[in-house]
Design a protein around this motif. Structure first.
Motif, PDB file in Angstrom:
ATOM      1  N   ARG A 112      -8.018  -2.011  -2.252  1.00 26.55           N
ATOM      2  CA  ARG A 112      -8.156  -0.885  -1.327  1.00 26.55           C
ATOM      3  C   ARG A 112      -9.431  -0.976  -0.498  1.00 26.55           C
ATOM      4  NH1 ARG A 112      -8.359   4.144  -4.736  1.00 26.55           N
ATOM      5  NH2 ARG A 112      -9.113   2.715  -6.351  1.00 26.55           N
ATOM      6  N   ARG A 113     -10.432  -1.681  -0.987  1.00 29.95           N
ATOM      7  CA  ARG A 113     -11.672  -1.837  -0.213  1.00 29.95           C
ATOM      8  C   ARG A 113     -11.432  -2.625   1.075  1.00 29.95           C
ATOM      9  NH1 ARG A 113     -16.153  -0.209  -2.975  1.00 29.95           N
ATOM     10  NH2 ARG A 113     -16.155  -0.251  -5.260  1.00 29.95           N
ATOM     11  N   PHE A 114     -10.366  -3.429   1.117  1.00 34.42           N
ATOM     12  CA  PHE A 114     -10.135  -4.334   2.246  1.00 34.42           C
ATOM     13  C   PHE A 114      -8.948  -3.911   3.095  1.00 34.42           C
ATOM     14  CE2 PHE A 114     -11.811  -6.558  -1.474  1.00 34.42           C
ATOM     15  CZ  PHE A 114     -13.089  -6.825  -0.992  1.00 34.42           C
ATOM     16  N   ARG A 115      -8.228  -2.884   2.688  1.00 38.53           N
ATOM     17  CA  ARG A 115      -7.186  -2.255   3.468  1.00 38.53           C
ATOM     18  C   ARG A 115      -6.141  -3.243   3.997  1.00 38.53           C
ATOM     19  NH1 ARG A 115      -8.382   2.730   4.227  1.00 38.53           N
ATOM     20  NH2 ARG A 115      -7.277   3.030   6.196  1.00 38.53           N
ATOM     21  N   PRO A 116      -5.608  -4.101   3.118  1.00 39.45           N
ATOM     22  CA  PRO A 116      -4.564  -5.014   3.584  1.00 39.45           C
ATOM     23  C   PRO A 116      -3.232  -4.292   3.735  1.00 39.45           C
ATOM     24  CG  PRO A 116      -4.811  -5.247   1.221  1.00 39.45           C
ATOM     25  CD  PRO A 116      -5.880  -4.263   1.680  1.00 39.45           C
ATOM     26  N   ASN A 117      -2.372  -4.839   4.564  1.00 45.01           N
ATOM     27  CA  ASN A 117      -0.984  -4.386   4.602  1.00 45.01           C
ATOM     28  C   ASN A 117      -0.149  -5.088   3.535  1.00 45.01           C
ATOM     29  OD1 ASN A 117      -1.556  -4.433   8.005  1.00 45.01           O
ATOM     30  ND2 ASN A 117      -0.911  -2.538   7.000  1.00 45.01           N
ATOM     31  N   ILE A 118      -0.476  -6.353   3.288  1.00 45.50           N
ATOM     32  CA  ILE A 118       0.282  -7.161   2.338  1.00 45.50           C
ATOM     33  C   ILE A 118      -0.683  -7.776   1.334  1.00 45.50           C
ATOM     34  CG2 ILE A 118       1.785  -9.166   2.051  1.00 45.50           C
ATOM     35  CD1 ILE A 118       2.550  -8.801   5.043  1.00 45.50           C
ATOM     36  N   VAL A 119      -0.395  -7.592   0.052  1.00 44.26           N
ATOM     37  CA  VAL A 119      -1.075  -8.347  -1.001  1.00 44.26           C
ATOM     38  C   VAL A 119      -0.079  -9.389  -1.488  1.00 44.26           C
ATOM     39  CG1 VAL A 119      -2.155  -8.292  -3.266  1.00 44.26           C
ATOM     40  CG2 VAL A 119      -2.535  -6.418  -1.664  1.00 44.26           C
ATOM     41  N   LEU A 120      -0.440 -10.650  -1.344  1.00 45.97           N
ATOM     42  CA  LEU A 120       0.457 -11.751  -1.667  1.00 45.97           C
ATOM     43  C   LEU A 120       0.048 -12.397  -2.979  1.00 45.97           C
ATOM     44  CD1 LEU A 120       2.885 -13.212  -0.227  1.00 45.97           C
ATOM     45  CD2 LEU A 120       1.229 -14.995   0.369  1.00 45.97           C
ATOM     46  N   ARG A 121       0.956 -12.395  -3.942  1.00 42.95           N
ATOM     47  CA  ARG A 121       0.729 -13.071  -5.222  1.00 42.95           C
ATOM     48  C   ARG A 121       0.924 -14.566  -5.023  1.00 42.95           C
ATOM     49  NH1 ARG A 121      -1.953 -12.714  -9.642  1.00 42.95           N
ATOM     50  NH2 ARG A 121      -1.466 -10.459  -9.598  1.00 42.95           N
ATOM     51  N   THR A 122      -0.168 -15.319  -5.142  1.00 51.38           N
ATOM     52  CA  THR A 122      -0.117 -16.758  -4.922  1.00 51.38           C
ATOM     53  C   THR A 122       0.056 -17.507  -6.239  1.00 51.38           C
ATOM     54  OG1 THR A 122      -2.534 -16.577  -4.792  1.00 51.38           O
ATOM     55  CG2 THR A 122      -1.341 -16.865  -2.736  1.00 51.38           C
ATOM     56  N   PRO A 123       0.580 -18.738  -6.200  1.00 49.14           N
ATOM     57  CA  PRO A 123       0.811 -19.497  -7.432  1.00 49.14           C
ATOM     58  C   PRO A 123      -0.483 -19.806  -8.167  1.00 49.14           C
ATOM     59  CG  PRO A 123       2.025 -20.440  -5.574  1.00 49.14           C
ATOM     60  CD  PRO A 123       1.080 -19.432  -4.997  1.00 49.14           C
ATOM     61  N   PRO A 124      -0.419 -19.979  -9.490  1.00 51.01           N
ATOM     62  CA  PRO A 124      -1.619 -20.364 -10.250  1.00 51.01           C
ATOM     63  C   PRO A 124      -2.261 -21.619  -9.661  1.00 51.01           C
ATOM     64  CG  PRO A 124       0.193 -19.828 -11.732  1.00 51.01           C
ATOM     65  CD  PRO A 124       0.770 -19.846 -10.349  1.00 51.01           C
ATOM     66  N   GLY A 125      -3.578 -21.606  -9.628  1.00 48.93           N
ATOM     67  CA  GLY A 125      -4.300 -22.753  -9.097  1.00 48.93           C
ATOM     68  C   GLY A 125      -4.539 -22.716  -7.605  1.00 48.93           C
ATOM     69  N   THR A 126      -4.020 -21.686  -6.930  1.00 43.01           N
ATOM     70  CA  THR A 126      -4.258 -21.570  -5.489  1.00 43.01           C
ATOM     71  C   THR A 126      -5.740 -21.290  -5.239  1.00 43.01           C
ATOM     72  OG1 THR A 126      -2.036 -20.701  -5.108  1.00 43.01           O
ATOM     73  CG2 THR A 126      -3.676 -20.307  -3.398  1.00 43.01           C
ATOM     74  N   PRO A 127      -6.390 -22.009  -4.352  1.00 42.38           N
ATOM     75  CA  PRO A 127      -7.824 -21.794  -4.121  1.00 42.38           C
ATOM     76  C   PRO A 127      -8.076 -20.503  -3.354  1.00 42.38           C
ATOM     77  CG  PRO A 127      -6.987 -23.396  -2.575  1.00 42.38           C
ATOM     78  CD  PRO A 127      -5.861 -23.123  -3.536  1.00 42.38           C
ATOM     79  N   PRO A 128      -9.258 -19.918  -3.518  1.00 43.94           N
ATOM     80  CA  PRO A 128      -9.601 -18.741  -2.715  1.00 43.94           C
ATOM     81  C   PRO A 128      -9.692 -19.113  -1.248  1.00 43.94           C
ATOM     82  CG  PRO A 128     -11.533 -19.565  -3.860  1.00 43.94           C
ATOM     83  CD  PRO A 128     -10.373 -20.329  -4.393  1.00 43.94           C
ATOM     84  N   PHE A 129      -9.495 -18.122  -0.402  1.00 44.46           N
ATOM     85  CA  PHE A 129      -9.538 -18.289   1.047  1.00 44.46           C
ATOM     86  C   PHE A 129      -8.470 -19.258   1.556  1.00 44.46           C
ATOM     87  CE2 PHE A 129     -13.987 -17.624  -0.429  1.00 44.46           C
ATOM     88  CZ  PHE A 129     -14.088 -16.289  -0.070  1.00 44.46           C
TER      89      PHE A 129
END
Length: 239
Positions: free
Chosen positions: A144-161
């Motif tokens: 909620r601090r970043f106010r996204p429209n979509i939160v996407l669950r990425t596969p394990p091991g996906t790097p940040p950014f």
């Protein structure tokens, strides 16, 4: 080559700009973004929009808006506004004038000038959120601090950014009526990420960490390349 980049875990709409939003199971998306998103704003007599920041012409800082929330449900003709205790407000404009102690403000629907700060759709991955939680382990990190429209669950091991890798490309769900998003760039984060809101205390270390590690940028902003629908559980395919 097509690539599944994740599953839509949450959909957020913010009917009144700079207030807390509502979670959706599915939503129509058109050229303006998610139907009803930022369709209303708190506007002062000079036409500036209530925000967590001030700019010379467009935004006016109005502390306290993040403690409120708004909801459209199935209605686009007017949002419901809720006070910091979650109680529905009967007269939004009268409440806002008293709450903000600004007699010149009103709740206004978007007309010829967009209420968006930037592009119409914001997507944030769980990979990036999880990295931030590890980077500031004693801080309440919440999407909620970043106010996204979509939160996407990425596969394990996906790097940040990982969002950065998608700029210049498009993604869509697997359903025939899915909206298509064209990723353009990331948001430049400001002090709103640290601002208190219900259940979340002031946390300036979040912005400091993002600035130090990733030049203050976090998420993927997108234009709508083709209208359609987005649903929880949709797998997004990067084309």
């Amino acid at each position: 080559m097509a690539e599944i980049i994740g599953v839509i875990e949450r959909l957020w709409r913010y009917p009144v700009k700079s207030t807390g939003g509502e979670r959706l199971d599915s939503v129509e998306v058109d050229g303006r973004g998610l139907a009803g998103d930022r369709l209303y704003a708190v506007r002062d007599a000079a036409g500036r929009l209530g925000s967590g920041k001030s700019t010379p012409r467009r935004f006016r800082r109005m502390d306290g808006l993040l403690r409120l929330s708004s909801r459209l449900g199935h209605r686009i003709d007017g949002p419901e506004l809720f006070d910091p205790l979650g109680r529905r407000v009967a007269d939004p404009t009268a409440f806002l004038r008293a709450y903000l102690q600004r007699p010149d403000v009103e709740l206004a629907r978007e007309d010829g000038v967009s209420h968006f700060d930037d592009l119409p759709v914001s997507l944030l991955t769980t990979a990036t959120l999880d990295w931030l939680r590890e980077a500031v382990p004693f801080t309440a990190v919440d999407e909620r601090r970043f106010r996204p429209n979509i939160v996407l669950r990425t596969p394990p091991g996906t790097p940040p950014f990982v969002e950065d890798e998608w700029f210049g490309r498009e993604a869509h769900g697997e359903a025939p009526d899915s909206a298509r998003l064209a990723f353009v760039r990331s948001s430049e984060r400001c002090a709103m990420t640290a601002a208190p809101q219900p259940g979340l205390p002031h946390a300036p270390e979040i912005l400091k960490t993002i600035v130090h590690t990733h030049d203050g940028r976090l998420d993927a902003l997108a234009e709508v390349a083709a209208p359609g629908r987005l649903r929880l559980g949709d797998r997004l395919v990067l084309g």
